[in-house]
Design a protein around this motif. Structure first.
Motif, PDB file in Angstrom:
ATOM      1  N   ALA A   1      12.700  -7.316 -12.182  1.00  0.00           N
ATOM      2  CA  ALA A   1      12.320  -8.494 -12.966  1.00  0.00           C
ATOM      3  C   ALA A   1      12.126  -9.708 -12.065  1.00  0.00           C
ATOM      4  O   ALA A   1      11.216 -10.520 -12.280  1.00  0.00           O
ATOM      5  CB  ALA A   1      13.385  -8.785 -14.026  1.00  0.00           C
ATOM      6  N   ILE A   2      12.976  -9.828 -11.054  1.00  0.00           N
ATOM      7  CA  ILE A   2      12.858 -10.958 -10.124  1.00  0.00           C
ATOM      8  C   ILE A   2      11.542 -10.863  -9.351  1.00  0.00           C
ATOM      9  O   ILE A   2      10.832 -11.856  -9.182  1.00  0.00           O
ATOM     10  CB  ILE A   2      14.063 -10.994  -9.167  1.00  0.00           C
ATOM     11  CG1 ILE A   2      15.339 -11.335  -9.935  1.00  0.00           C
ATOM     12  CG2 ILE A   2      13.832 -12.014  -8.049  1.00  0.00           C
ATOM     13  CD1 ILE A   2      16.613 -11.172  -9.126  1.00  0.00           C
ATOM     14  N   GLU A   3      11.190  -9.650  -8.899  1.00  0.00           N
ATOM     15  CA  GLU A   3       9.939  -9.482  -8.158  1.00  0.00           C
ATOM     16  C   GLU A   3       8.734  -9.842  -9.030  1.00  0.00           C
ATOM     17  O   GLU A   3       7.790 -10.500  -8.562  1.00  0.00           O
ATOM     18  CB  GLU A   3       9.809  -8.052  -7.643  1.00  0.00           C
ATOM     19  CG  GLU A   3       8.553  -7.840  -6.815  1.00  0.00           C
ATOM     20  CD  GLU A   3       8.438  -6.446  -6.234  1.00  0.00           C
ATOM     21  OE1 GLU A   3       7.687  -6.278  -5.262  1.00  0.00           O
ATOM     22  OE2 GLU A   3       9.090  -5.522  -6.767  1.00  0.00           O
ATOM     23  N   GLU A   4       8.762  -9.423 -10.287  1.00  0.00           N
ATOM     24  CA  GLU A   4       7.658  -9.762 -11.191  1.00  0.00           C
ATOM     25  C   GLU A   4       7.511 -11.266 -11.343  1.00  0.00           C
ATOM     26  O   GLU A   4       6.404 -11.811 -11.327  1.00  0.00           O
ATOM     27  CB  GLU A   4       7.895  -9.112 -12.560  1.00  0.00           C
ATOM     28  CG  GLU A   4       7.707  -7.606 -12.584  1.00  0.00           C
ATOM     29  CD  GLU A   4       7.912  -7.035 -13.970  1.00  0.00           C
ATOM     30  OE1 GLU A   4       7.956  -7.826 -14.938  1.00  0.00           O
ATOM     31  OE2 GLU A   4       8.029  -5.795 -14.089  1.00  0.00           O
ATOM     32  N   MET A   5       8.641 -11.962 -11.487  1.00  0.00           N
ATOM     33  CA  MET A   5       8.612 -13.416 -11.614  1.00  0.00           C
ATOM     34  C   MET A   5       8.031 -14.062 -10.361  1.00  0.00           C
ATOM     35  O   MET A   5       7.193 -14.977 -10.438  1.00  0.00           O
ATOM     36  CB  MET A   5      10.032 -13.936 -11.872  1.00  0.00           C
ATOM     37  CG  MET A   5      10.153 -15.453 -12.006  1.00  0.00           C
ATOM     38  SD  MET A   5      10.378 -16.321 -10.401  1.00  0.00           S
ATOM     39  CE  MET A   5      11.979 -15.681  -9.902  1.00  0.00           C
ATOM     40  N   LEU A   6       8.441 -13.589  -9.194  1.00  0.00           N
ATOM     41  CA  LEU A   6       7.962 -14.155  -7.935  1.00  0.00           C
ATOM     42  C   LEU A   6       6.465 -13.918  -7.749  1.00  0.00           C
ATOM     43  O   LEU A   6       5.713 -14.815  -7.340  1.00  0.00           O
ATOM     44  CB  LEU A   6       8.746 -13.557  -6.765  1.00  0.00           C
ATOM     45  CG  LEU A   6      10.245 -13.898  -6.714  1.00  0.00           C
ATOM     46  CD1 LEU A   6      10.947 -13.060  -5.661  1.00  0.00           C
ATOM     47  CD2 LEU A   6      10.466 -15.387  -6.431  1.00  0.00           C
ATOM     48  N   LYS A   7       6.026 -12.705  -8.077  1.00  0.00           N
ATOM     49  CA  LYS A   7       4.596 -12.396  -7.947  1.00  0.00           C
ATOM     50  C   LYS A   7       3.760 -13.226  -8.910  1.00  0.00           C
ATOM     51  O   LYS A   7       2.629 -13.638  -8.582  1.00  0.00           O
ATOM     52  CB  LYS A   7       4.362 -10.905  -8.172  1.00  0.00           C
ATOM     53  CG  LYS A   7       4.824 -10.029  -7.012  1.00  0.00           C
ATOM     54  CD  LYS A   7       4.495  -8.570  -7.271  1.00  0.00           C
ATOM     55  CE  LYS A   7       4.813  -7.700  -6.065  1.00  0.00           C
ATOM     56  NZ  LYS A   7       4.486  -6.260  -6.314  1.00  0.00           N
ATOM     57  N   ALA A   8       4.304 -13.455 -10.104  1.00  0.00           N
ATOM     58  CA  ALA A   8       3.581 -14.272 -11.077  1.00  0.00           C
ATOM     59  C   ALA A   8       3.372 -15.695 -10.573  1.00  0.00           C
ATOM     60  O   ALA A   8       2.462 -16.399 -11.025  1.00  0.00           O
ATOM     61  CB  ALA A   8       4.331 -14.290 -12.404  1.00  0.00           C
TER      62      ALA A   8
ATOM     63  N   GLU B   1       2.669 -13.090   6.303  1.00  0.00           N
ATOM     64  CA  GLU B   1       2.284 -13.484   4.941  1.00  0.00           C
ATOM     65  C   GLU B   1       3.435 -13.371   3.945  1.00  0.00           C
ATOM     66  O   GLU B   1       3.329 -13.845   2.806  1.00  0.00           O
ATOM     67  CB  GLU B   1       1.121 -12.617   4.442  1.00  0.00           C
ATOM     68  CG  GLU B   1      -0.192 -12.856   5.178  1.00  0.00           C
ATOM     69  CD  GLU B   1      -0.192 -12.269   6.575  1.00  0.00           C
ATOM     70  OE1 GLU B   1       0.455 -11.206   6.758  1.00  0.00           O
ATOM     71  OE2 GLU B   1      -0.800 -12.868   7.485  1.00  0.00           O
ATOM     72  N   THR B   2       4.553 -12.735   4.326  1.00  0.00           N
ATOM     73  CA  THR B   2       5.681 -12.547   3.399  1.00  0.00           C
ATOM     74  C   THR B   2       6.311 -13.886   3.055  1.00  0.00           C
ATOM     75  O   THR B   2       6.666 -14.669   3.940  1.00  0.00           O
ATOM     76  CB  THR B   2       6.752 -11.623   4.012  1.00  0.00           C
ATOM     77  OG1 THR B   2       6.169 -10.360   4.333  1.00  0.00           O
ATOM     78  CG2 THR B   2       7.893 -11.412   3.023  1.00  0.00           C
ATOM     79  N   ASP B   3       6.459 -14.144   1.763  1.00  0.00           N
ATOM     80  CA  ASP B   3       7.141 -15.357   1.307  1.00  0.00           C
ATOM     81  C   ASP B   3       8.631 -15.118   1.100  1.00  0.00           C
ATOM     82  O   ASP B   3       9.461 -15.902   1.549  1.00  0.00           O
ATOM     83  CB  ASP B   3       6.536 -15.834  -0.027  1.00  0.00           C
ATOM     84  CG  ASP B   3       5.141 -16.383   0.137  1.00  0.00           C
ATOM     85  OD1 ASP B   3       5.001 -17.422   0.799  1.00  0.00           O
ATOM     86  OD2 ASP B   3       4.194 -15.744  -0.388  1.00  0.00           O
ATOM     87  N   ILE B   4       8.941 -14.041   0.364  1.00  0.00           N
ATOM     88  CA  ILE B   4      10.321 -13.774  -0.049  1.00  0.00           C
ATOM     89  C   ILE B   4      10.754 -12.402   0.453  1.00  0.00           C
ATOM     90  O   ILE B   4      10.084 -11.396   0.183  1.00  0.00           O
ATOM     91  CB  ILE B   4      10.478 -13.802  -1.588  1.00  0.00           C
ATOM     92  CG1 ILE B   4       9.878 -15.082  -2.182  1.00  0.00           C
ATOM     93  CG2 ILE B   4      11.942 -13.636  -1.969  1.00  0.00           C
ATOM     94  CD1 ILE B   4      10.638 -16.346  -1.880  1.00  0.00           C
ATOM     95  N   PHE B   5      11.874 -12.346   1.170  1.00  0.00           N
ATOM     96  CA  PHE B   5      12.520 -11.082   1.508  1.00  0.00           C
ATOM     97  C   PHE B   5      13.599 -10.865   0.459  1.00  0.00           C
ATOM     98  O   PHE B   5      14.610 -11.564   0.443  1.00  0.00           O
ATOM     99  CB  PHE B   5      13.115 -11.149   2.906  1.00  0.00           C
ATOM    100  CG  PHE B   5      13.821  -9.891   3.350  1.00  0.00           C
ATOM    101  CD1 PHE B   5      13.508  -8.643   2.829  1.00  0.00           C
ATOM    102  CD2 PHE B   5      14.814  -9.949   4.326  1.00  0.00           C
ATOM    103  CE1 PHE B   5      14.153  -7.491   3.246  1.00  0.00           C
ATOM    104  CE2 PHE B   5      15.468  -8.803   4.754  1.00  0.00           C
ATOM    105  CZ  PHE B   5      15.139  -7.574   4.212  1.00  0.00           C
ATOM    106  N   LEU B   6      13.369  -9.920  -0.452  1.00  0.00           N
ATOM    107  CA  LEU B   6      14.283  -9.673  -1.567  1.00  0.00           C
ATOM    108  C   LEU B   6      15.342  -8.655  -1.150  1.00  0.00           C
ATOM    109  O   LEU B   6      15.057  -7.470  -0.990  1.00  0.00           O
ATOM    110  CB  LEU B   6      13.493  -9.177  -2.787  1.00  0.00           C
ATOM    111  CG  LEU B   6      14.262  -8.976  -4.090  1.00  0.00           C
ATOM    112  CD1 LEU B   6      15.030 -10.229  -4.480  1.00  0.00           C
ATOM    113  CD2 LEU B   6      13.299  -8.564  -5.204  1.00  0.00           C
TER     114      LEU B   6
END
Length: 437
Positions: free
Chosen positions: A278-285, A302-307
């Protein structure tokens, strides 16, 4: 609540557990389906042992989850050094993995029995511990009463009581007294915690400090660490760890505000990794490119977030940065422990809701190793300032490590408090050493 009513409430708890025992199976099956129970070892939750009891004296340690387990490791090693066998119970699958990694076969691990009379009685009849030591805030009425009925000494170590828990206990003083009087000793983290335990009927109560300060730094796979450091290169990084729902959105906002000016990589480690999808979906959105640890995604420019969607790798995530925001403090309530980031060389930022770790934060803030932020805007400003001011960031790091060093000593104080209970067991173990095999 009068003493008579308290005894009646405990009687209802005891026999209510007996009545509900036959329907526990579906509850455990649901937890197995969610990955919260070990299917192969589910019977341990009914008090059915899956290992042999070691010969000689035995100390039973209980830790609810990962943090409490790590805090107990040095104390357990001290007891084992004296030749006393240790049974360690935990309540989560993750903590069982930590036990295997950090203690191996030096202890016997079992999942803690459910707090219902049939399970607890079966557990105690088999293991028959000489001493029970529980960590932090694990108050299970049936277990406490059954240990008391068998005259097995009970000690609470690294004890703490949150504001909310204390208010609940205060509303039922006779009930609290009927339980806390069973503890032979409470070793509290702070003077404030000690006063609360005394008010609830616990005696004697000692103050040790926080055992988590005396633990080793979280371990790391050096090869994995080097790989990620090489991929990050010269990019500026910060970490948001132990985040709760609502805080990941704040982290995304901070990243989007700062990335154009700093080339920032944000390391995001949610408290509950099962929320990662769910967190990844929010970040991609929000237009952010995400790399996930569980997928072994590379960290590209190009990576913004390392989850960081794994458990037990905080030592990796915190070694990739020098600045950490500790969650459950902006959107959540109570805060999370800031000791690990301070210990591993991070300047610490946190929201103001840190009631559960008030004393630790007071020490770190007073020493200059941590800062409190009011809101997302202040968090963004704090992250930007510390990323762009190397000298100030390093000053905070050094101050945090000095504060951690000053807080050490809890292990020594706890062992001293336990000596009246473990010294006789040490003598007994030496007189009747365990046979090999």
């Amino acid at each position: 609540m009068s003493g008579r009513l308290a005894r009646f409430a405990l009687w209802l708890y005891r026999w209510g557990g007996v009545a509900l025992y036959p329907v526990v199976g579906p509850y455990l099956a649901l937890r197995v389906a969610k990955g919260k129970e070990d299917r192969a070892r589910r019977r341990e939750r009914y008090g059915v042992a899956s290992a042999a009891r070691p010969a000689g004296p035995l100390v039973w340690f209980h830790a609810a989850s990962v943090g409490e387990t790590n805090a107990l490791v040095p104390l357990i090693r001290e007891v084992r050094r004296r030749g006393i066998a240790v049974l360690l119970t935990t309540g989560t699958v993750t903590s069982a993995k930590i036990v295997a990694e950090r203690l191996g076969d030096t202890v016997v691990h079992q999942y803690v029995p459910l707090d219902v009379k049939p399970a607890v009685s079966r557990f105690l009849e088999y293991w028959h511990p000489d001493l029970a030591v529980v960590a932090e805030s694990e108050i299970w009425p049936m277990t406490i009463l059954e240990l008391g009925a068998r005259r097995i000494p009970q000690v609470l170590v690294n004890g703490r009581i949150s504001d909310r828990s204390f208010e609940r206990w205060k509303r039922r003083p006779a009930f609290a007294d009927a339980l806390f009087e069973n503890f032979a000793l409470v070793v509290a983290q702070s003077e404030g915690d000690a006063e609360r335990f005394r008010a609830l009927g616990a005696l004697p109560v000692l103050v040790s400090g926080n055992l988590k300060v005396d633990t080793d730094a979280p371990p790391v796979d050096r090869a994995v660490l080097r790989t990620y450091l090489d991929q990050i290169g010269e990019r500026r990084t910060w970490a948001a760890i132990s985040t709760f729902e609502g805080e990941e959105e704040a982290v995304a906002n901070v990243h989007r505000a700062l990335r154009p000016r700093t080339g920032l990589l944000t390391i995001l480690v949610p408290r509950h990794p099962e929320r990662a999808d769910a967190i990844e979906e929010m970040l991609k959105a929000r237009g952010l490119k995400v790399a996930r640890r569980t997928r072994n995604d590379p960290l590209t420019p190009e990576t913004d977030i390392f989850l960081g969607d794994t458990i037990g790798e905080m030592g990796l995530y915190l070694r990739l940065t020098e600045l950490a925001f500790v969650g459950r403090s902006l959107a959540g309530e109570g805060g999370q422990n800031p000791l690990e980031p301070a210990m591993l060389g991070c300047a610490v930022l946190s929201g103001s809701n840190v009631q559960n770790f008030r004393d630790t934060y007071q020490t770190l803030v007073a020493g200059g190793g941590a800062r409190i932020v009011r809101d997302v805007e202040m968090l963004a400003k704090g992250v930007h300032y510390l990323l762009m001011n190397d000298d100030r960031r390093k000053q905070m790091i050094e101050a945090g490590q000095e504060s951690v060093q000053e807080m050490r000593g809890a292990l020594r104080a706890t062992v001293k408090g336990l000596e009246p209970y473990i010294n006789p067991l040490t003598v007994k173990a030496r007189l009747h050493p365990r046979q090999p095999g």
